[in-house]
Enzyme design. Structure first.
Site, PDB file in Angstrom:
ATOM      1  CG  LEU A 132      -2.029  -1.070   1.154  1.00  0.00           C
ATOM      2  CD1 LEU A 132      -2.849  -1.093   2.440  1.00  0.00           C
ATOM      3  CD2 LEU A 132      -2.942  -0.842  -0.045  1.00  0.00           C
ATOM      4  CD  GLU A 376      16.089   9.728  -1.321  1.00  0.00           C
ATOM      5  OE1 GLU A 376      17.082  10.471  -1.140  1.00  0.00           O
ATOM      6  OE2 GLU A 376      15.063   9.769  -0.600  1.00  0.00           O
ATOM      7  CG  PHE A 401      20.493   8.906   0.432  1.00  0.00           C
ATOM      8  CD1 PHE A 401      20.771   8.619   1.769  1.00  0.00           C
ATOM      9  CD2 PHE A 401      21.110   9.996  -0.146  1.00  0.00           C
ATOM     10  CE1 PHE A 401      21.628   9.417   2.508  1.00  0.00           C
ATOM     11  CE2 PHE A 401      21.972  10.801   0.591  1.00  0.00           C
ATOM     12  CZ  PHE A 401      22.236  10.513   1.916  1.00  0.00           C
ATOM     13  CG  ASP A 433      30.251  13.406   3.275  1.00  0.00           C
ATOM     14  OD1 ASP A 433      30.594  14.521   3.713  1.00  0.00           O
ATOM     15  OD2 ASP A 433      29.954  13.202   2.090  1.00  0.00           O
TER      16      ASP A 433
END
Length: 632
Positions: A132, A376, A401, A433
Site C-alpha cells: 500500500l 527517493e 539513500f 561525511d
C-alpha cells in the site's frame, strides 16, 4: 432496494443512465462476493465500498479498448488498493476481458493469472500493487510520461484506500503531482472508515483529507461515494484540465450487505457460503451485464518513441586514457549523457545530480531529465511509470539513500519492469561525511531483488561500458560507483560482458587470489605488489559483475591458487563475499578463504584512514593473504 431491470444481453456504455450504472455496481459487488467466497480468501468488503466509483468510471470516463490494452492513447487505471482485486477482476468480467468461469474457478488459485493482488501478468494491469501507498506514485510517473515525454492526452486514474493515506509515499506523490500540475492525473480515495484492525486514522473526516490534499497543490473534491450523480460530476470535473484532482469519496465498507456493512472485523475475510448466498440475494442476484466506456482517440499505428529509438544510430562511449585518475561516478555521468542519444532513455535525479553526475544528462537532454528532489521513493515510482510507457529510466542517488526506496524496487521487480539504477558514494571510501552517507547495505539489497543485475566497476572505462550495457538488460539493473578518483585500468574498446570478470594479474605460480571491486580492487592490486616483493605471487580478479558472477573465473582461481581473499567496501552480509561462496558451492571445492568487509560502525576520516579502520585496506589484504598462504 432496487431490483435488476436489465437483461443479460444489455450492454452499458457512455450513454447509459444512472439506473443502469447502479445495476452494474451491484453486479460488481455480487461478483466480488462470489469470487472471494469461491476462493476461500480475499477482500470482499474492501471491494464493495468502491463498486459505485468503479461502475461510473468504467462506463462513462475510462477511455479504454479492452481488445487493445497496448493502445498508446488509452487511459490507465491503477488499483493502489490492490487487495480490492475482486472488484478489479469483476470489472474485467463486465468488460468482457475475462469470463465468469475464470473469475469463479481461478481467482487466487495456484498457477493462474487472477492473483490475490493484481500483477502485469494480466494485459490490462500496468503495475503490480498490494504494497500500500505506491499506486499514486506510479500514477504520477505514468502521467509525467504521457504529458511530457509522449505528448499524449491519456488520463491516469488511481483508486486508493483510506488506510494507505497514512503512507508518506502517497504525500510525496501528491506533492510531485501538484508541483508538476499533472492535470491528467485523478486519484479516487475510497474513504470507507475501517482498516484491517479497526477505524482508520481520520475515519470519515473527509474535510481533513481535503485540507491535506489542497496543501500539496492538488484539487480536492469531496463526495458521497455512493451517489452516482455526484461521482459522475466529480470525474467530469477531474478531466477539465485544471490540475491534479483527488476525489475524496465517503463510502461504507461492505456496502450493500447488511450483515457486514460498516462492521469491524471483516477486512480480508471472505463471506462464508451461507452469508454469501444471502448477500447475493440482498444485492439483487447474479447478473451478466457488459460494460464498455468511451474508446481512446485514434492514434498513429506505430508508437513514435519506439520508432525513433529504432532509427537512431547507437551512441558512442566516452573515452578515457589508462592511468588518468577519474571517479567511476564521473564516468557514469559522461556515459549517461552520451546514452541520451537514444530517445527512449530518461534520467531521474534526487537532488544530488551534481555529486552523482546524473545532471550531465540534463545539459544534453533537458527534456528527458526529471528532478525528483529529496524523494527517493517517488523517483523510483516515476521510473516505474515511465518504464510502463516504454522508456528506459536511469534513476540515480547516493547508494545509502536507495535503501529507503527498497519496497518500490522490490515491487518493480514484481511488475517485471526494466530500469537502471545507479548508487554512488558507496562504502567507507567516502571518508569524512561519516556513516550516515556510507552505502554499506546496497549490494545485499539489490542482489536479493528477483531478476536483478548488479554491477560494480572499478575504473572509468568499465563504468562507462556497464552504464551502456544496462540500457538493454531485462529487469532491474544496478550500478555501484565510488566517490573518489582512481586510475583508469582498461584501454578504450575493452569489453565487459555482464556476468564476466577480469583477471588483472596472474601466473602459473599464484598462491592466492585477491578479489575486489570498486575501491577494493585498487587495494588488491597494491597488495599484490607488496606480496610479490615477499615472494608470494597473487592473482587479482576484478569482480565487476556481482550478479551474475563469473563462475568459471572464480572456480579456476579456487582450484589453481587454493586460497581466496575477498575484499569489499560493504557489510559482510549479502555482498561480494557471499556471491563468491555461492558461486563456488555447487562445485564443492572450498578453498582457504578470507573475507574482509566492513563490520564495525565507521566514523569520519580520510579515505585511507576509513579503509584501514574498516579492515579493508591494502595492509589488511596483505595480512590476510599471508595468513592463508602460511596455513597452507
Amino acid at each position: 432496494m432496487r431490483t435488476p431491470r436489465l437483461s443479460p444481453a444489455t450492454a452499458l456504455g457512455p450513454g447509459s443512465d444512472l439506473d443502469q450504472v447502479f445495476e452494474l455496481a451491484q453486479q460488481l459487488r455480487v461478483d466480488s462476493v462470489r469470487a472471494s467466497t469461491a476462493a476461500g480468501s480475499g477482500h470482499p468488503t474492501s471491494s464493495l465500498s468502491a463498486a459505485d466509483l468503479m461502475a461510473v468510471l468504467l462506463t462513462r470516463h475510462l477511455r479504454y479498448d479492452w481488445e487493445a490494452p497496448d493502445d498508446p492513447a488509452a487511459d490507465h487505471l491503477v488499483f493502489s488498493k490492490g487487495h480490492a482485486s475482486p472488484l478489479l477482476y469483476a470489472m474485467f468480467k463486465a468488460a468482457g476481458a475475462i469470463d465468469d468461469d475464470e473469475l469463479m474457478t481461478t481467482y487466487r488459485r495456484s498457477g493462474h493469472r487472477l492473483q490475490g493482488h493484481p500483477t502485469p501478468v494480466l494485459p490490462w494491469v500496468d503495475v503490480a500493487t498490494g504494497s500500500l501507498g505506491q499506486g499514486v506514485a506510479y500514477g504520477v510517473g505514468m502521467a509525467l510520461a504521457g504529458r511530457d515525454l509522449e505528448k499524449r492526452d491519456f488520463r491516469v486514474w488511481v483508486l486508493c484506500g483510506d488506510s494507505e493515506m497514512t503512507e508518506g509515499s502517497v504525500w510525496e506523490a501528491l506533492d510531485r503531482a501538484g508541483h508538476h500540475r499533472l492535470a491528467n492525473l485523478t486519484v479516487l480515495v475510497d474513504v470507507n472508515r475501517l482498516g484491517q484492525c479497526g477505524p482508520t486514522e481520520l475515519e470519515w473526516d473527509t474535510d481533513a483529507y481535503a485540507r491535506r490534499v489542497e496543501a500539496f497543490g492538488c484539487r480536492p473534491i469531496v463526495i458521497d461515494g455512493h451517489d452516482l450523480e455526484a461521482i459522475d460530476r466529480a470525474l467530469t470535473t477531474a478531466a477539465d484540465g485544471q490540475g491534479p484532482t483527488v476525489v475524496i469519496a465517503r463510502t461504507v465498507k461492505g456496502r450493500g450487505v447488511s450483515e457486514v456493512a460498516d462492521k469491524n472485523g471483516w477486512h480480508g475475510k471472505p463471506l462464508p457460503q451461507d452469508m454469501a448466498d444471502r448477500a447475493v440475494a440482498e444485492l439483487g442476484g447474479v447478473r451478466d451485464l457488459r460494460a464498455r466506456g468511451p474508446r481512446p482517440p485514434a492514434t498513429p499505428s506505430a508508437d513514435p518513441v519506439t520508432a525513433e529509438a529504432r532509427d537512431t544510430r547507437p551512441p558512442s562511449l566516452p573515452r578515457f586514457d589508462v592511468g588518468d585518475e577519474i571517479a567511476t561516478r564521473v564516468a557514469f555521468g559522461a556515459a549517461l549523457a552520451a546514452l541520451g542519444a537514444r530517445p527512449d532513455v530518461v534520467a531521474l535525479d534526487a537532488e544530488v545530480g551534481n555529486s552523482t553526475h546524473a545532471q550531465d544528462f540534463r545539459e544534453e537532454h533537458p527534456e528527458r531529465y526529471f528532478q525528483s528532489y529529496i524523494a527517493e521513493q517517488q523517483m523510483i515510482a516515476d521510473a516505474v511509470g515511465m518504464a510502463v510507457r516504454g522508456f528506459r529510466p536511469y534513476a540515480t542517488t547516493f547508494a545509502a539513500f536507495l535503501t529507503r526506496a527498497h519496497d518500490f524496487i522490490r515491487m518493480a521487480a514484481v511488475s517485471q519492469i526494466g530500469m537502471s539504477l545507479c548508487g554512488t558514494h558507496c562504502g567507507v571510501e567516502i571518508g569524512a561525511d561519516g556513516p550516515s552517507q556510507m552505502g554499506l547495505e546496497d549490494l545485499a539489497m539489490m542482489r536479493a531483488v528477483r531478476g536483478s543485475t548488479v554491477l560494480y566497476p572499478s575504473d572509468a572505462t568499465s563504468a562507462a561500458a556497464l552504464t551502456f550495457a544496462m540500457a538493454d538488460l531485462d529487469g532491474i539493473s544496478y550500478l555501484r560507483t565510488t566517490r573518489g578518483a582512481y586510475p583508469v585500468l582498461y584501454p578504450d574498446g575493452e569489453t565487459f560482458p555482464v556476468g564476466g570478470a577480469k583477471v588483472l594479474r596472474r601466473s602459473e605460480d599464484d598462491r592466492v587470489t585477491l578479489i575486489g571491486a570498486g575501491v577494493t580492487l585498487h587495494e588488491c592490486l597494491a597488495a599484490a605488489g607488496r606480496l610479490a616483493e615477499d615472494g608470494i605471487p597473487a592473482r587479482v580478479v576484478d569482480l565487476y559483475s556481482v550478479k551474475p558472477v563469473d563462475v568459471d573465473v572464480l572456480t579456476a582461481a579456487a582450484r589453481e591458487t587454493g586460497a581466496l581473499v575477498v575484499v569489499e567496501d560493504h557489510r559482510p552480509q549479502g555482498g561480494i563475499g557471499e556471491a563468491v561462496l555461492s558461486a563456488l558451492a555447487p562445485d564443492g571445492h572450498v578453498p582457504a578463504f578470507a573475507h574482509l568487509a566492513v563490520t564495525g560502525l565507521p566514523g569520519s576520516g580520510t579515505t585511507d584512514e576509513s579503509l584501514d579502520a574498516a579492515g579493508i585496506s591494502r595492509t589488511h589484504v596483505v595480512g590476510a593473504a599471508r595468513r592463508l598462504v602460511g596455513r597452507r
